[in-house]
Design a protein around this motif. Structure first.
Motif, mmCIF file in Angstrom:
data_model
loop_
_atom_site.group_PDB
_atom_site.id
_atom_site.type_symbol
_atom_site.label_atom_id
_atom_site.label_comp_id
_atom_site.label_asym_id
_atom_site.label_seq_id
_atom_site.Cartn_x
_atom_site.Cartn_y
_atom_site.Cartn_z
ATOM 1 N N LEU A 1 0.868 -1.390 -0.094
ATOM 2 C CA LEU A 1 0.162 -0.122 -0.011
ATOM 3 C C LEU A 1 0.984 1.100 0.190
ATOM 4 C CD1 LEU A 1 -2.283 -0.629 2.493
ATOM 5 C CD2 LEU A 1 -2.768 -0.973 -0.410
ATOM 6 N N LYS A 2 2.191 1.166 0.762
ATOM 7 C CA LYS A 2 2.587 2.371 0.981
ATOM 8 C C LYS A 2 3.563 2.898 -0.579
ATOM 9 C CE LYS A 2 4.929 0.377 4.603
ATOM 10 N NZ LYS A 2 5.961 1.265 5.907
ATOM 11 N N SER A 3 4.168 1.160 -1.156
ATOM 12 C CA SER A 3 4.308 0.879 -2.456
ATOM 13 C C SER A 3 3.481 2.437 -3.896
ATOM 14 C CB SER A 3 4.939 0.352 -2.837
ATOM 15 O OG SER A 3 5.260 0.430 -4.760
ATOM 16 N N VAL A 4 1.993 1.779 -3.594
ATOM 17 C CA VAL A 4 1.527 2.765 -4.059
ATOM 18 C C VAL A 4 0.805 3.285 -4.268
ATOM 19 C CG1 VAL A 4 -0.828 1.855 -5.459
ATOM 20 C CG2 VAL A 4 -0.058 0.534 -4.940
ATOM 21 N N ALA B 1 -6.833 3.330 -7.425
ATOM 22 C CA ALA B 1 -7.583 2.205 -6.981
ATOM 23 C C ALA B 1 -7.037 1.058 -8.071
ATOM 24 C CB ALA B 1 -8.414 2.866 -6.647
ATOM 25 N N ARG B 2 -6.936 1.250 -8.495
ATOM 26 C CA ARG B 2 -7.253 0.032 -9.867
ATOM 27 C C ARG B 2 -5.732 -0.396 -9.639
ATOM 28 N NH1 ARG B 2 -10.367 2.814 -14.078
ATOM 29 N NH2 ARG B 2 -7.242 3.748 -14.878
ATOM 30 N N THR B 3 -4.852 0.428 -9.531
ATOM 31 C CA THR B 3 -3.083 -0.481 -8.802
ATOM 32 C C THR B 3 -3.600 -0.577 -7.754
ATOM 33 O OG1 THR B 3 -2.370 1.630 -10.698
ATOM 34 C CG2 THR B 3 -1.070 0.683 -8.785
ATOM 35 N N LEU B 4 -3.325 -0.055 -6.777
ATOM 36 C CA LEU B 4 -3.493 -0.532 -5.566
ATOM 37 C C LEU B 4 -4.663 -2.477 -5.457
ATOM 38 C CD1 LEU B 4 -5.098 1.308 -2.489
ATOM 39 C CD2 LEU B 4 -6.182 -0.688 -2.723
ATOM 40 N N ILE B 5 -5.487 -2.021 -6.067
ATOM 41 C CA ILE B 5 -6.567 -3.420 -5.766
ATOM 42 C C ILE B 5 -5.321 -4.224 -7.017
ATOM 43 C CG2 ILE B 5 -8.544 -4.650 -7.075
ATOM 44 C CD1 ILE B 5 -10.049 -2.008 -6.122
#
Length: 895
Positions: A423-426, A458-462
């Motif tokens: 999450l931190k990376s995204v 949001a898409r990248t996170l998921i």
């Protein structure tokens, strides 16, 4: 009486009472001590009486030796008037008494027994010595009248000397002396003198005893206080919470606790004689007035100080809080300082750790709920000042509970740490990520209102969270759902932003998880409606609003009714019929599914008891019901109460049971099979790992989901191949199959050809009430009734359009619109084969050919497939204007 004396003794000892009564002084040595203090005083008293036999023995020896020189002749025999006999007895008793007192501790003789024994000893010794005085009064002595008074005076004097400390002993000694005076004196003057002397000595002894007892008790109290203080000092020093220090008048250490020496890695004596200020330095970082003053100032000014923060004059980061007071003697001469020191090193570290824990999550190191709330508040304030919006992500992990239940919490914790890193990376520099607790996370994106950027994040996170994880040799796969809310500067609060994001997250989960969703205003009304519906559902059973419908299950070979599936329905008094797809998930969410499921089970079995014995009843079990530890008992009790044969009961279980699979899943399956009921895997093929479930669970039937059945007869569909594979698999596993959702004859014919054993669908009947189901069960056979093939969905609402017919524009009305065509109402006659172009209001242009025509209407077949979504009302995109062209940007542009 004994308890009363004990209570008085305790009261006197506790209050340090120094007034001693005469009675107490008289009986002090004779009574058994009732307290430890009394025992100590008695021991002290007896210690002073240990030389009584020795002194008396020496006196007896000296007097006997002197009297031996006064004999006239040596011819006295062993008779009562021979003075050597009483003299020898007296000396023998003295020796025995001295020996006993010398060994009293080894013999464990209590102090009161010693005093009592001395009283007996003095009495016997006095009587024997009186015998000795009587014996030396005869003519055997040169001066008989002088020897006897000398012997008696010596005995009385020495007896008084050795017994003066104890009133009981002095009384015994004086009584014996008075008896001797009466026995040996011919007149009354000597007895009176001895009596007077005895009273004087007794009074003196009582006074001395009272003083001794009072002083002894006072000393015991002081000793007790001293021991208590010493214990407190030792406990305080040993606890490690602080230490004591003392300096002399020159400022050098005269006492220091070992704890301070340990901090300097030396022994306490090594610090003695060193200047106190050489060891410590003042921490000037504090802002208090006392702490800004140096320790040297306090010591040189001889001024009391308290809680001065100091640090060790060493490389170690050690801190103390010092307090001290100057010491002066009675003449006012300065003697030095004495005080205490408290170790603040661990306290400071603990405060730093507490501060960190109060702001950050201990597991992932991310900011916690409180810190994220503070971050959100600051972001909104900053947004108001900068006139720039703020976005909020609420992130919930999908299928995380299954990881904890199957692999254990340590693996779950390791998974959360890896998720936090991703999450931190995204997020990077876009926003701050924090953990709210459990598997919930939050991200605050200050100044970010671009819909495109938010969707991309949001898409990248998921996508990143859904990538497989490798933890302790396990391959773990989870997902994530994201709810997004956007706040305008100065127009929203933190609470409203969190509420909106929570509603968006709920919508994302409802859309199938693994998705992101932006907040829309309609979500709030949906949430309120859901709350109202939940409250109504809680009362639906009691109010009789729920009822059970029964849909027939037919044998594919003979069309005879072999069972019914029990389906719960809800007739709301205001809303009418509510779809199970709406209220069943709500019941699972709010915890009502267990109660509703039990009611459906009991009601369905009660109805099935009235059917022929060959007709089965199929009842759905929610995954929540299946995981209830009491589910086997609930099913067993319902079967026993209704007397339905267990093999007639078929429990339909979805693959959702296995998503929360735990140690008890296999056990529950085994217990249900032991009851004799049948198990069916419902909605087969729509889950995650159905083949793995079939290998483990003892199912009797596979129900093919209606998504594979409807339209399976179409030449363009591949569903027939899927159904064929399922049937082959079921036959290999010796399981029955049931096709759900059969509605057309073409699909029914295909189902039969593929070898499916049972059919369920509208072609054989819709769900009916119990009475109709009872009638169908009695008939045993039903006839298929339905369309030959699958009709496309139709939009029955009327739509207006402007049509061009033979070159003339005419207003028409369209009904029963499908992707292939529509029914057109028109005032102008139209011939079949006519080409028509029209513009549907709100849906756009279409073209078609007239296939049939009647008076006032005709059927139009579209040239190209019509997209039914064109008839749907247009939804306004959430915040499209506010996000891409906010009000404050428009205001600046107009200015």
């Amino acid at each position: 009486m004994r308890r009363a004396r004990f209570a008085r003794a305790v009261e006197k000892t506790g209050s340090q009472k120094t007034s001693i009564s005469i009675s107490e002084a008289l009986w002090f040595g004779l009574r058994s001590p009732e307290t430890s203090d009394e025992a100590s005083l008695s021991d002290w008293r007896v210690t002073g009486l240990e030389l009584v036999p020795v002194l008396l023995g020496v006196t007896h020896i000296l007097v006997t030796s002197a009297c031996m020189f006064l004999f006239k002749s040596r011819g006295v025999g062993l008779s009562a008037d021979n003075p050597i006999i009483p003299a020898a007895l007296a000396i023998l008793i003295d020796v025995l008494a001295a020996a006993v007192l010398y060994n009293r501790k080894r013999l464990n003789i209590p102090s009161h027994a010693v005093v009592r024994g001395l009283c007996v000893y003095l009495t016997v010794a006095g009587l024997i010595w009186t015998w000795f005085g009587w014996a030396i009064q005869d003519d055997s002595f040169l001066y008989p009248m002088a020897a006897a008074p000398i012997a008696m005076s010596a005995g009385i004097a020495m007896g008084a000397v050795v017994s003066i400390q104890s009133p009981p002993l002095i009384i015994v000694n004086m009584i014996t002396s008075a008896f001797a005076a009466v026995a040996l004196s011919e007149g009354s003057l000597v007895p009176l003198a001895v009596a007077a002397l005895s009273l004087t000595l007794v009074a003196y002894s009582i006074a001395g005893s009272r003083s001794f007892i009072a002083a002894g008790r006072k000393r015991l109290n002081l000793d007790a206080e001293a021991r208590k203080a010493l214990n407190f000092v030792e406990e305080f020093e040993n606890s490690g919470r602080g230490w004591f220090w003392e300096t002399n008048g020159e400022g050098t250490l005269s006492y220091v606790s070992q704890q301070l020496a340990d901090d300097f890695q030396c022994e306490a004596p090594e610090l003695l004689g060193r200047q106190f200020t050489d060891l410590l330095s003042v921490d000037t970082s504090s802002g208090a007035n006392e702490e800004r003053k140096t320790l040297g100032f306090h010591l040189s000014a001889r001024f009391p100080f308290s809680d001065v923060i100091v640090s060790a004059a060493s490389d170690e980061d050690i801190h103390w809080s010092l307090s001290g007071n100057p010491i002066f003697d009675e003449r006012g001469r300065f003697l030095g300082f004495r005080g205490i020191g408290t170790d603040l090193t661990e306290q400071r570290r603990s405060e730093q750790e507490i501060t960190r824990l109060a702001r950050f999550d201990s597991l992932t190191g991310l900011p916690n709920r409180a810190m994220m709330r503070q971050t959100l508040d600051e972001a909104l304030r900053n947004a108001t000042n900068r006139q720039k919006g703020c976005a909020l992500f609420l992130i919930d992990l999908d299928r995380f509970k299954n990881v904890n239940d199957t692999l254990g919490h340590p693996v779950g914790d390791a998974l959360l740490r890896q998720v936090a890193d991703r999450l931190k990376s995204v997020m990077g520099e876009h926003g701050q990520v924090g953990r709210l607790g459990g598997d919930e996370f939050k991200a605050v994106l200050p100044g970010t209102v671009d819909i495109g950027l938010l969707e991309s994040l949001a898409r990248t996170l998921i996508e990143q969270v859904s990538r497989p994880y490798s933890i302790e040799g396990h391959r773990v796969v989870i997902g994530a759902s994201v709810g997004i809310s956007i706040g305008d500067p100065g127009r929203c609060t933190a609470d409203s932003l969190v509420r909106d994001a929570d509603l968006a997250l709920y919508a994302a989960k409802g859309a199938g998880r693994g998705k992101h969703c932006f907040y829309e205003a309609s979500m709030h009304s949906e949430a309120s409606d859901r709350q109202v519906l939940e409250n109504d559902l809680r009362q639906a059973i009691d109010k009789g609003e729920l009822w059970v419908a029964y849909q027939p299950i037919v044998s594919a070979a003979g069309e005879d009714v072999c069972g019914f599936e029990a389906l719960v329905r809800w007739n709301h008094p205001l809303r009418g019929k509510i779809s199970p797809e709406k209220f069943i998930p709500l019941a699972e969410e709010c915890g009502l599914i267990g109660r509703i499921g039990t009611w459906v089970l009991e009601t369905a079995l009660e109805e099935a008891s009235k059917w022929p014995d060959s007709v089965r009843i199929a009842i759905n079990l929610s995954p929540i019901q299946f995981n209830d530890p009491n589910i086997v008992e609930i099913v067993s009790n319902a079967i026993a109460r209704t007397n339905v044969r267990a093999s007639r009961v078929e429990l339909e279980i979805t693959e959702g049971v296995f998503l929360a699979e735990g140690d008890t899943t296999d056990e529950t399956f085994a217990k249900l099979k032991d009851l004799g009921v049948r198990l069916a895997l419902d909605d087969f093929g729509t889950g995650y790992s159905s083949l793995g479930y079939l290998k483990k669970a003892p199912f009797d039937k596979i129900k093919i989901d209606q998504s594979f059945v409807r339209g399976a007869a179409s030449t363009t569909s591949r569903n027939s191949a899927i159904i064929r594979a399922i049937v082959t698999l079921a036959e290999s596993l010796q399981m029955d199959t049931c096709a759900e959702g059969v509605e057309t004859h073409d699909d029914l014919q295909l189902i039969r050809e593929l070898g499916v054993s049972h059919v369920q669908g509208f072609i054989f009947g819709r769900p009916v009430e119990g009475l109709e189901a009872r009638e169908l069960a009695a008939k045993a056979v039903v006839v298929a009734d339905g369309f030959q093939c699958l009709r496309e969905p139709r939009q029955r609402l009327m739509r207006r359009a402007m049509a061009s017919i033979d070159g003339k524009v005419q207003e028409v009305r369209l009904r029963n619109i499908s992707i292939m065509g529509a029914l057109v109402e028109c005032d102008v006659s139209v011939a079949p084969g006519t080409r028509v172009a029209m513009d549907i209001v709100g849906a756009g242009p279409v073209e078609g050919i007239v296939r049939w025509a009647q008076a006032g209407k005709f059927g139009l077949q579209f040239t190209n497939a019509f997209q039914m979504s064109r008839l749907a009302p247009k939804k306004q995109k959430l915040n499209d204007v506010q996000m891409l062209s906010p009000w404050y940007v428009e205001k600046k542009a107009s200015a």
